[in-house]
Design a protein around this motif. Sequence first.
Motif, PDB file in Angstrom:
ATOM      1  N   VAL A  47       1.119  -6.903  -5.791  1.00  0.00           N
ATOM      2  CA  VAL A  47      -0.197  -6.275  -5.907  1.00  0.00           C
ATOM      3  C   VAL A  47      -0.060  -4.919  -5.232  1.00  0.00           C
ATOM      4  CG1 VAL A  47      -2.616  -6.369  -5.224  1.00  0.00           C
ATOM      5  CG2 VAL A  47      -1.402  -8.487  -5.822  1.00  0.00           C
ATOM      6  N   ILE A  48      -0.182  -3.868  -6.024  1.00  0.00           N
ATOM      7  CA  ILE A  48      -0.064  -2.534  -5.423  1.00  0.00           C
ATOM      8  C   ILE A  48      -1.478  -2.072  -5.093  1.00  0.00           C
ATOM      9  CG2 ILE A  48       0.809  -0.190  -5.712  1.00  0.00           C
ATOM     10  CD1 ILE A  48       2.742  -1.445  -7.822  1.00  0.00           C
ATOM     11  N   SER A  49      -1.878  -2.356  -3.886  1.00  0.00           N
ATOM     12  CA  SER A  49      -3.261  -2.099  -3.476  1.00  0.00           C
ATOM     13  C   SER A  49      -3.283  -0.814  -2.664  1.00  0.00           C
ATOM     14  CB  SER A  49      -3.783  -3.276  -2.661  1.00  0.00           C
ATOM     15  OG  SER A  49      -2.879  -3.575  -1.622  1.00  0.00           O
ATOM     16  N   TYR A  50      -3.162   0.277  -3.384  1.00  0.00           N
ATOM     17  CA  TYR A  50      -3.048   1.587  -2.730  1.00  0.00           C
ATOM     18  C   TYR A  50      -4.408   2.030  -2.206  1.00  0.00           C
ATOM     19  CZ  TYR A  50      -0.326   5.924  -2.175  1.00  0.00           C
ATOM     20  OH  TYR A  50       0.371   6.979  -1.674  1.00  0.00           O
TER      21      TYR A  50
ATOM     22  N   SER B 148       0.848  -1.184   0.000  1.00  0.00           N
ATOM     23  CA  SER B 148       0.000   0.000   0.000  1.00  0.00           C
ATOM     24  C   SER B 148       0.889   1.242   0.000  1.00  0.00           C
ATOM     25  CB  SER B 148      -0.945  -0.032   1.193  1.00  0.00           C
ATOM     26  OG  SER B 148      -1.862   1.021   1.075  1.00  0.00           O
ATOM     27  N   CYS B 149       1.399   1.646   1.173  1.00  0.00           N
ATOM     28  CA  CYS B 149       2.100   2.941   1.248  1.00  0.00           C
ATOM     29  C   CYS B 149       3.426   2.953   0.488  1.00  0.00           C
ATOM     30  CB  CYS B 149       2.311   3.353   2.698  1.00  0.00           C
ATOM     31  SG  CYS B 149       3.298   2.188   3.621  1.00  0.00           S
ATOM     32  N   THR B 150       4.013   1.801   0.174  1.00  0.00           N
ATOM     33  CA  THR B 150       5.289   1.785  -0.557  1.00  0.00           C
ATOM     34  C   THR B 150       5.080   1.801  -2.076  1.00  0.00           C
ATOM     35  OG1 THR B 150       5.256  -0.577  -0.147  1.00  0.00           O
ATOM     36  CG2 THR B 150       6.786   0.729   1.182  1.00  0.00           C
TER      37      THR B 150
ATOM     38  N   ALA C 100     -10.351  -0.164  -2.152  1.00  0.00           N
ATOM     39  CA  ALA C 100     -11.131  -1.039  -3.035  1.00  0.00           C
ATOM     40  C   ALA C 100     -10.237  -2.134  -3.616  1.00  0.00           C
ATOM     41  CB  ALA C 100     -11.762  -0.204  -4.153  1.00  0.00           C
ATOM     42  N   TRP C 101      -8.995  -1.806  -3.874  1.00  0.00           N
ATOM     43  CA  TRP C 101      -8.065  -2.814  -4.398  1.00  0.00           C
ATOM     44  C   TRP C 101      -7.700  -3.843  -3.329  1.00  0.00           C
ATOM     45  CZ3 TRP C 101      -4.557  -2.871  -8.963  1.00  0.00           C
ATOM     46  CH2 TRP C 101      -5.115  -2.162 -10.036  1.00  0.00           C
ATOM     47  N   LYS C 102      -7.613  -3.396  -2.093  1.00  0.00           N
ATOM     48  CA  LYS C 102      -7.295  -4.349  -1.011  1.00  0.00           C
ATOM     49  C   LYS C 102      -8.398  -5.406  -0.936  1.00  0.00           C
ATOM     50  CE  LYS C 102      -4.670  -1.006   1.836  1.00  0.00           C
ATOM     51  NZ  LYS C 102      -4.896   0.279   1.145  1.00  0.00           N
ATOM     52  N   THR C 103      -9.618  -4.980  -1.142  1.00  0.00           N
ATOM     53  CA  THR C 103     -10.739  -5.920  -1.090  1.00  0.00           C
ATOM     54  C   THR C 103     -10.800  -6.755  -2.366  1.00  0.00           C
ATOM     55  OG1 THR C 103     -11.966  -4.359   0.259  1.00  0.00           O
ATOM     56  CG2 THR C 103     -13.249  -6.088  -0.823  1.00  0.00           C
ATOM     57  N   ARG C 104     -10.770  -6.055  -3.506  1.00  0.00           N
ATOM     58  CA  ARG C 104     -10.962  -6.719  -4.791  1.00  0.00           C
ATOM     59  C   ARG C 104      -9.863  -7.741  -5.101  1.00  0.00           C
ATOM     60  NH1 ARG C 104     -12.502  -4.856 -10.242  1.00  0.00           N
ATOM     61  NH2 ARG C 104     -12.558  -6.832 -11.372  1.00  0.00           N
ATOM     62  N   PHE C 105      -8.611  -7.355  -4.893  1.00  0.00           N
ATOM     63  CA  PHE C 105      -7.513  -8.228  -5.330  1.00  0.00           C
ATOM     64  C   PHE C 105      -6.880  -9.034  -4.209  1.00  0.00           C
ATOM     65  CE2 PHE C 105      -7.850  -4.828  -8.482  1.00  0.00           C
ATOM     66  CZ  PHE C 105      -8.079  -5.606  -9.612  1.00  0.00           C
ATOM     67  N   LEU C 106      -7.124  -8.641  -2.953  1.00  0.00           N
ATOM     68  CA  LEU C 106      -6.510  -9.372  -1.839  1.00  0.00           C
ATOM     69  C   LEU C 106      -7.557  -9.935  -0.889  1.00  0.00           C
ATOM     70  CD1 LEU C 106      -3.617  -6.823  -1.098  1.00  0.00           C
ATOM     71  CD2 LEU C 106      -3.375  -9.064  -2.186  1.00  0.00           C
TER      72      LEU C 106
ATOM     73  N   VAL D 186       5.751 -17.269  -0.089  1.00  0.00           N
ATOM     74  CA  VAL D 186       6.271 -16.324   0.903  1.00  0.00           C
ATOM     75  C   VAL D 186       5.875 -14.920   0.468  1.00  0.00           C
ATOM     76  CG1 VAL D 186       8.383 -15.396   1.958  1.00  0.00           C
ATOM     77  CG2 VAL D 186       8.250 -17.820   1.376  1.00  0.00           C
ATOM     78  N   GLY D 187       5.563 -14.054   1.435  1.00  0.00           N
ATOM     79  CA  GLY D 187       5.164 -12.715   1.022  1.00  0.00           C
ATOM     80  C   GLY D 187       5.455 -11.635   2.048  1.00  0.00           C
ATOM     81  N   ILE D 188       5.320 -10.413   1.555  1.00  0.00           N
ATOM     82  CA  ILE D 188       5.402  -9.216   2.407  1.00  0.00           C
ATOM     83  C   ILE D 188       4.156  -8.396   2.114  1.00  0.00           C
ATOM     84  CG2 ILE D 188       6.625  -7.056   2.878  1.00  0.00           C
ATOM     85  CD1 ILE D 188       9.191  -8.298   1.867  1.00  0.00           C
ATOM     86  N   ALA D 189       3.523  -7.869   3.151  1.00  0.00           N
ATOM     87  CA  ALA D 189       2.436  -6.910   2.941  1.00  0.00           C
ATOM     88  C   ALA D 189       2.673  -5.709   3.840  1.00  0.00           C
ATOM     89  CB  ALA D 189       1.084  -7.549   3.271  1.00  0.00           C
ATOM     90  N   VAL D 190       2.441  -4.522   3.295  1.00  0.00           N
ATOM     91  CA  VAL D 190       2.632  -3.314   4.109  1.00  0.00           C
ATOM     92  C   VAL D 190       1.449  -2.372   3.960  1.00  0.00           C
ATOM     93  CG1 VAL D 190       5.155  -3.323   4.089  1.00  0.00           C
ATOM     94  CG2 VAL D 190       3.950  -2.130   2.295  1.00  0.00           C
ATOM     95  N   THR D 191       1.115  -1.737   5.074  1.00  0.00           N
ATOM     96  CA  THR D 191       0.095  -0.695   5.052  1.00  0.00           C
ATOM     97  C   THR D 191       0.495   0.347   6.089  1.00  0.00           C
ATOM     98  OG1 THR D 191      -2.231  -0.175   5.419  1.00  0.00           O
ATOM     99  CG2 THR D 191      -1.386  -2.072   6.620  1.00  0.00           C
TER     100      THR D 191
END
Length: 414
Positions: free
Chosen positions: A299-302, A275-277, A305-311, A344-349
């Motif tokens: 997935v750049i879920s800025y 998100s913020c990165t 709506a993208w956080k919901t739709r794609f993640l 494996v993943g990284i998620a940031v908000t």
Amino acid sequence: MKLHILCIGNEILGGRVLNTNLASLGSLCEEHGWHIERETCVPDDLETIRRETVAALATADVLVTIGGLGPTTDDLTRPAVAAALTLPLQWQPEVAARIRTFLSQRQITIHDEAVNLQAMVPAGAEILPNPNGTAPGLCIPTPSGQLVFLLPGPPHEFMPMARNEMLPRLQARFARTEVADSVFCVGIAESNAAVIAEAVAQRHGGFDIAYCAKPAQVYIRFTTVPERAAALAAAMRDLRQELSAQALPQGCQSVVEGIAQVLAKDGLVMATAESCTGGGIAKAITDLPGASAFFHGAVISYDNAWKTRFLGVPESLLAEPGAVSEAVARAMLQGLLDLKVAQVGIAVTGIAGPTGGTLEKPVGLVYVATGRQEKITVRRYQFAGDREAIRERVVAMALVQLWQGLTAPEAQKH
Ligand code: ATP
Ligand code: MG
């Protein structure tokens, strides 16, 4: 060897061009056991270039000038260095011919005058071929045995010439004057790393120690004379051992390289949900050549709506506790891993600012989730600085958090 550099160009002094050639040359020299003693940057002015060339040659064994070899009126290095060395400029037909061939292969036509100008070479100069541009480099020996290299400014011309033409000539004349080795550490404060490094250095007879702190990383470099190479190797082994989990494996120059090694070993693939990165973590990872072996996408879920739709982040979580929360960071990573595109993943908000902060959620608040299915770690960070600094720190810290999770003792049992 006393090595001086003379960078030439108004564009560098005016801040329009970053002096990357100096940085590239500095690391090339360190790699081969020398260091640059001094660098001077001067404008495109004939008398200044001449005067600084004379001044440098009063003490230097080798002088490298960078830039000003082209055909335009601000390219004055050849006449200025010729004047400094009191050498005449001579027209070299083979240089003119080579420039014409280079240009015709690319269907470029330029005035004869411009070609001939670049073929005016100080007498006695050795021509260094430039496969990536028109202006050839030059190597001029002085009567007292010094070497003056004139190298072109564009980095894609400069570096190949420095590596392929200048380096072998220096190696033929000068032995390495130092040996050095470095340890890259993560998740340790510079001052704490320094205490450990000083103690190790002292036990092994002392070294020149340099530290370089970057966000979430510290790099420690020991330098000494070539005769003490064995002591250096022993000290480095010791240092690595003392820093244990905080030291990246030998040969790794960044935490991304460390992550690459671990994932390659286990045949795992990673992805990011940012998100913020805004894709900054993916950028940092793909800066490493060959990253496709272990990194497949982001997935750049800025927007929410993208956080919901794609993640698949539940709207209820985005409403409460809100997009910047531990729960959403976890749900973003969970959603990413559920896509089955990576193990494996990284998620940031977080809130990079300068606006958007509140009393409970100030600018710089960031949640980082890392790991794999069933083993997700979420940490809360409060970073300081402006938008750029915060985002840079989030990228660095997220990578460190992943690295630490991957190399933690319990992770290694799998
Ligand atoms: P050209 O034949 O292209 O004119 P040149 O040898 O005359 O090459 P300059 O005219 O001085 O070199 O610089 C050309 C370009 O090279 C600059 O505009 C700049 O983009 C780049 N450059 C010059 N010096 C440096 C430097 N020290 N670091 C990074 N880039 C540089
Ligand atoms: Mg030029």
